[in-house]
Design a protein around this motif. Structure first.
Motif, mmCIF file in Angstrom:
data_model
loop_
_atom_site.group_PDB
_atom_site.id
_atom_site.type_symbol
_atom_site.label_atom_id
_atom_site.label_comp_id
_atom_site.label_asym_id
_atom_site.label_seq_id
_atom_site.Cartn_x
_atom_site.Cartn_y
_atom_site.Cartn_z
ATOM 1 N N MET A 1 -17.633 -0.651 9.744
ATOM 2 C CA MET A 1 -17.733 -0.557 8.298
ATOM 3 C C MET A 1 -16.528 0.201 7.744
ATOM 4 N N VAL A 2 -16.157 1.315 8.385
ATOM 5 C CA VAL A 2 -14.996 2.084 7.940
ATOM 6 C C VAL A 2 -13.729 1.269 8.172
ATOM 7 N N ALA A 3 -13.702 0.577 9.298
ATOM 8 C CA ALA A 3 -12.533 -0.241 9.597
ATOM 9 C C ALA A 3 -12.368 -1.333 8.551
ATOM 10 N N ASP A 4 -13.483 -1.929 8.097
ATOM 11 C CA ASP A 4 -13.407 -2.962 7.055
ATOM 12 C C ASP A 4 -12.869 -2.368 5.766
ATOM 13 N N GLU A 5 -13.340 -1.169 5.424
ATOM 14 C CA GLU A 5 -12.857 -0.529 4.201
ATOM 15 C C GLU A 5 -11.382 -0.201 4.319
ATOM 16 N N VAL A 6 -10.982 0.282 5.483
ATOM 17 C CA VAL A 6 -9.573 0.608 5.708
ATOM 18 C C VAL A 6 -8.746 -0.671 5.673
ATOM 19 N N ARG A 7 -9.282 -1.723 6.283
ATOM 20 C CA ARG A 7 -8.585 -2.999 6.297
ATOM 21 C C ARG A 7 -8.438 -3.518 4.870
ATOM 22 N N THR A 8 -9.505 -3.401 4.055
ATOM 23 C CA THR A 8 -9.462 -3.834 2.658
ATOM 24 C C THR A 8 -8.423 -3.012 1.893
ATOM 25 N N LEU A 9 -8.420 -1.703 2.149
ATOM 26 C CA LEU A 9 -7.429 -0.841 1.504
ATOM 27 C C LEU A 9 -6.024 -1.238 1.931
ATOM 28 N N ALA A 10 -5.845 -1.545 3.205
ATOM 29 C CA ALA A 10 -4.527 -1.960 3.686
ATOM 30 C C ALA A 10 -4.106 -3.258 3.025
ATOM 31 N N GLN A 11 -5.047 -4.200 2.880
ATOM 32 C CA GLN A 11 -4.716 -5.466 2.239
ATOM 33 C C GLN A 11 -4.358 -5.244 0.775
ATOM 34 N N SER A 12 -5.122 -4.372 0.117
ATOM 35 C CA SER A 12 -4.852 -4.065 -1.287
ATOM 36 C C SER A 12 -3.485 -3.405 -1.421
ATOM 37 N N THR A 13 -3.198 -2.483 -0.508
ATOM 38 C CA THR A 13 -1.904 -1.806 -0.527
ATOM 39 C C THR A 13 -0.793 -2.810 -0.285
ATOM 40 N N GLN A 14 -1.004 -3.731 0.656
ATOM 41 C CA GLN A 14 0.002 -4.746 0.945
ATOM 42 C C GLN A 14 0.223 -5.634 -0.271
ATOM 43 N N GLN A 15 -0.870 -5.990 -0.958
ATOM 44 C CA GLN A 15 -0.760 -6.836 -2.155
ATOM 45 C C GLN A 15 0.030 -6.088 -3.225
ATOM 46 N N SER A 16 -0.278 -4.789 -3.396
ATOM 47 C CA SER A 16 0.466 -3.998 -4.388
ATOM 48 C C SER A 16 1.935 -3.926 -4.009
ATOM 49 N N THR A 17 2.188 -3.766 -2.722
ATOM 50 C CA THR A 17 3.571 -3.707 -2.249
ATOM 51 C C THR A 17 4.281 -5.015 -2.548
ATOM 52 N N ASP A 18 3.604 -6.130 -2.323
ATOM 53 C CA ASP A 18 4.199 -7.433 -2.614
ATOM 54 C C ASP A 18 4.491 -7.579 -4.104
ATOM 55 N N GLU A 19 3.554 -7.108 -4.943
ATOM 56 C CA GLU A 19 3.762 -7.196 -6.387
ATOM 57 C C GLU A 19 4.951 -6.347 -6.817
ATOM 58 N N ILE A 20 5.057 -5.153 -6.262
ATOM 59 C CA ILE A 20 6.182 -4.269 -6.596
ATOM 60 C C ILE A 20 7.482 -4.901 -6.122
ATOM 61 N N LYS A 21 7.449 -5.503 -4.936
ATOM 62 C CA LYS A 21 8.644 -6.156 -4.411
ATOM 63 C C LYS A 21 9.082 -7.277 -5.353
ATOM 64 N N ALA A 22 8.119 -8.057 -5.848
ATOM 65 C CA ALA A 22 8.442 -9.143 -6.775
ATOM 66 C C ALA A 22 9.074 -8.582 -8.044
ATOM 67 N N MET A 23 8.525 -7.455 -8.531
ATOM 68 C CA MET A 23 9.090 -6.834 -9.731
ATOM 69 C C MET A 23 10.520 -6.366 -9.461
ATOM 70 N N VAL A 24 10.750 -5.792 -8.283
ATOM 71 C CA VAL A 24 12.104 -5.325 -7.948
ATOM 72 C C VAL A 24 13.061 -6.509 -7.898
ATOM 73 N N GLU A 25 12.609 -7.604 -7.301
ATOM 74 C CA GLU A 25 13.464 -8.778 -7.221
ATOM 75 C C GLU A 25 13.809 -9.281 -8.627
ATOM 76 N N LYS A 26 12.821 -9.235 -9.540
ATOM 77 C CA LYS A 26 13.094 -9.642 -10.920
ATOM 78 C C LYS A 26 14.090 -8.684 -11.569
ATOM 79 N N LEU A 27 13.912 -7.372 -11.309
ATOM 80 C CA LEU A 27 14.834 -6.390 -11.880
ATOM 81 C C LEU A 27 16.243 -6.575 -11.327
#
Length: 135
Positions: A1-27
């Protein structure tokens, strides 16, 4: 259960990282476009220099704008690096949890085997003791 939450957090963090990367590429793309526009503006400014003494002021504003874009790009890059470090940390924690869970599973198996062995030994001892009962 904790691993799933951590995994979800990691996926969310990765998604945020991808979004920030896209913004940087636009900048960066915008900065490159601004640099290209500045190059073209410089050609036009050289033509205007003969007519106007205000060219220096125009270039100063353009340079400040590019400086601001570069500063923003650097800040976003730093945020991406921080998100990446966080993502790596989360991945390491997930791996550690997985290893602990596997180790706990092995230990549980050993405990079960030891319990069976103790039960078998106890049964043999009870049989041997029952032979020596005095009435």
């Amino acid at each position: 259960m904790v691993a799933d939450e951590v995994r979800t957090l990691a996926q969310s963090t990765q998604q945020s990282t991808d979004e920030i990367k896209a913004m940087v590429e636009k900048l960066v793309s915008s900065a490159n476009a601004a640099v290209q526009a500045m190059g073209e503006g410089q050609i036009q400014a050289e033509k205007v220099v003969s007519v106007s003494g205000n060219v220096a002021e125009v270039f100063a504003r353009i340079s400040t704008g590019i400086g601001n874009i570069n500063a923003s790009s650097e800040a976003v890059t730093e945020q991406i690096n921080q998100q990446f470090a966080i993502t790596q940390n989360v991945e390491n924690e997930i791996e550690a949890l997985k290893n602990r869970a596997q180790n706990n599973g092995r230990l549980a198996g050993l405990i079960e085997e030891s319990g069976k062995s103790v039960a078998t030994t106890l049964s043999h001892l009870e049989q041997q003791v029952s032979q020596f009962r005095i009435d």
